[in-house]
Design an enzyme around this catalytic site. Structure first.
Site, mmCIF file in Angstrom:
data_model
loop_
_atom_site.group_PDB
_atom_site.id
_atom_site.type_symbol
_atom_site.label_atom_id
_atom_site.label_comp_id
_atom_site.label_asym_id
_atom_site.label_seq_id
_atom_site.Cartn_x
_atom_site.Cartn_y
_atom_site.Cartn_z
ATOM 1 C CG LEU A 18 40.891 48.905 44.370
ATOM 2 C CD1 LEU A 18 40.740 49.667 45.678
ATOM 3 C CD2 LEU A 18 41.874 49.620 43.445
ATOM 4 C CD GLN A 25 34.269 50.445 48.841
ATOM 5 O OE1 GLN A 25 33.741 50.981 49.811
ATOM 6 N NE2 GLN A 25 35.538 50.664 48.530
ATOM 7 C CD GLU A 37 51.728 40.664 50.462
ATOM 8 O OE1 GLU A 37 52.146 41.831 50.404
ATOM 9 O OE2 GLU A 37 51.858 39.842 49.538
#
Length: 207
Positions: free
Chosen positions: A21, A27, A55
């Site tokens: 995250l 970002q 995952e």
């Protein structure tokens, strides 16, 4: 970033990246790739680690992972280092070297192989079209991999046809796609994959 350490027989572990995250203000600054590299550096030192998997990755993370893995392989995996090597096809030696040096699983190494092969084809400067023999060979090779699920389905249908009466087989296969639909789906998959690979290569050339 969180990682779950799965047990792998007999006394090994298989780390699986569960979550990464990066909050919106941070970002697009390379934080995600640094987190991923930090995870790799931590586990590559451990001889008990078989490979590092992910995952249920999002599309953004798939792009991030392909970018980091391709850059790492460019630097470290000698068997993926030239057009001549990759043009001969994907080999067990490539998978083994990438696993030993970078803890990549075979499936991910195959993706990196395809990205690097496209990189070497592009580096020769010829247009990516049917008149470029290297590109044509590359496209056929990738489509063969993408076509494996269809081939498996055909073998299952052949077995089913032997076990059922004609009317039962027709009813059971009523909604299965025909050959033309499969070819169209295959081309669509390839186009989407090539666009993704070119995006990864563009990012590598930029950074």
């Amino acid at each position: 970033a969180t990682v779950y350490q799965y047990y792998a027989y007999p006394a090994n572990i298989r780390p699986r990246i569960s979550q990464v995250l990066v909050l919106p203000p941070f970002q697009k600054k390379g934080v995600g790739s640094r987190l991923l590299r930090a995870i790799y550096q931590h586990y590559m030192k451990n001889d008990k680690v078989l490979d590092i998997t992910v995952e249920d990755p999002s599309e953004d993370f798939v792009r991030l992972r392909d970018y980091v893995d391709t850059k790492n392989c460019m630097k470290s995996v000698q068997s993926l280092g030239s057009l001549e090597a990759v043009s001969a096809g994907f080999t067990e030696a490539m998978a083994t070297e990438a696993n030993q040096k970078l803890k990549l699983c075979k499936r991910q190494t195959r993706r990196v192989y395809e990205i690097l092969r496209l990189h070497f084809v592009k580096s020769k400067g010829a247009p990516l079209n049917n008149f470029n023999d290297d590109y044509k060979s590359y496209r056929v090779d990738v489509k063969k991999r993408l076509n494996i699920p269809f081939q498996q389905e055909e073998r299952k249908l052949a077995k089913l046809k032997k076990a059922l009466k004609p009317e039962e087989f027709a009813a059971a296969t009523l909604n299965i796609t025909n050959r033309e639909q499969r070819l169209e789906s295959l081309q669509s998959q390839y186009n989407e994959l090539e666009e993704h690979y070119l995006h990864v290569l563009e990012r590598i050339s930029t950074y």
